[in-house]
Design a protein around this motif. Sequence first.
Motif, short mmCIF file in Angstrom:
data_model
loop_
_atom_site.label_atom_id
_atom_site.label_comp_id
_atom_site.label_asym_id
_atom_site.label_seq_id
_atom_site.Cartn_x
_atom_site.Cartn_y
_atom_site.Cartn_z
N ASP A 12 11.94 -25.34 45.26
CA ASP A 12 13.20 -25.30 44.79
C ASP A 12 13.60 -26.52 44.06
O ASP A 12 14.52 -26.96 43.85
N THR A 13 12.34 -27.49 43.78
CA THR A 13 12.69 -28.73 43.02
C THR A 13 12.98 -28.38 41.60
O THR A 13 13.94 -28.78 40.92
N LEU A 14 12.15 -27.46 41.01
CA LEU A 14 12.27 -27.00 39.64
C LEU A 14 12.08 -25.65 39.46
O LEU A 14 11.00 -25.09 39.70
N MET A 15 13.10 -25.20 38.94
CA MET A 15 12.99 -23.63 38.51
C MET A 15 13.17 -23.63 37.03
O MET A 15 13.79 -24.40 36.60
N ARG A 16 13.05 -22.00 36.49
CA ARG A 16 13.22 -21.67 35.27
C ARG A 16 14.67 -22.24 34.51
O ARG A 16 15.62 -21.52 35.15
N ILE B 68 1.87 -24.37 34.04
CA ILE B 68 2.50 -23.36 34.53
C ILE B 68 3.57 -23.79 35.63
O ILE B 68 2.78 -24.34 36.60
N ILE B 69 4.41 -23.36 35.47
CA ILE B 69 5.34 -23.62 36.68
C ILE B 69 5.60 -22.28 37.65
O ILE B 69 6.29 -21.36 37.06
N TYR B 70 5.17 -22.33 38.93
CA TYR B 70 5.43 -21.34 39.64
C TYR B 70 6.75 -21.81 40.69
O TYR B 70 6.52 -22.55 41.70
N PRO B 71 7.82 -21.32 40.42
CA PRO B 71 9.05 -21.85 41.00
C PRO B 71 9.20 -21.06 42.71
O PRO B 71 8.64 -19.97 42.66
N VAL C 113 8.52 -17.09 36.60
CA VAL C 113 7.35 -18.31 36.01
C VAL C 113 8.04 -19.17 34.72
O VAL C 113 8.66 -18.49 33.94
N SER C 114 7.54 -20.21 34.58
CA SER C 114 7.96 -21.11 33.59
C SER C 114 6.83 -21.99 33.11
O SER C 114 5.88 -21.90 33.53
N ASN C 115 6.98 -23.12 32.23
CA ASN C 115 6.15 -23.90 31.89
C ASN C 115 6.90 -25.22 31.73
O ASN C 115 7.90 -25.32 31.36
#
Length: 212
Positions: free
Chosen positions: A151-155, A186-189, A194-196
């Motif tokens: 939960d630090t960084l989400m889309r 790639i960000i898996y929140p 998913v984001s980047n």
Amino acid sequence: MLNVEVYKVGPLETNCYLLQDMKTNKCAIVDPGGISSKLDKRIDQIGKENFEYILITHGHFDHIRKAEHYGKRTGARIAIGSKEKEFTKDRSLNLAERSSPKFFKEFEPDVLLEDGSTIKLGEIEVKVMHTPGHTIGGVVFLVDDMVFTGDTLMRGTIGNVGFKTGNMAEMLLSLRKLYSLKGDYIIYPGHGDVSNLNYEKQNNLYFRKASK
Ligand SMILES: [Zn+2]
């Protein structure tokens, strides 16, 4: 090569991830906040003896609720940030008391993670980065060009800093660390899509603020 699968678990639709080293079959489960029958099937398919770690990004109940269950089911060791140790027992810290206390059972983690430590998953190296802000001992997990951010960084957004041990100044410093990563990731929140990193640099106001 790392294979990543996502399973939505629990009432808050937490993203629970299955990480699998395709070469050795060694696996980890990230944030098992609830039971997933699909994940259960995959564990049986892969073989529970291949599960080495339950990796916890932070100790809120919706991320840890079934950690012990999956730890016992597979024999995997539960790993959590060292400053988050009490969250596995304290219902006030882990927010279970305001949500679903009767479904939360306290447990002991097996491994306490420090900033910069690494975990081996077969031939894959999982790096631990301490990212306080949402909680005091939250961590993100980096593998190749992927980062599991909890939960630090989400889309398009960040986790709430208004809970116990939350802190906006620390959150901005943690975001800054993520912002400074070289190249795209790639960000898996912990929740949502998913984001980047590049998308967040352009579209996430908190993330942009943290870079200044
Ligand atoms: Zn949380």
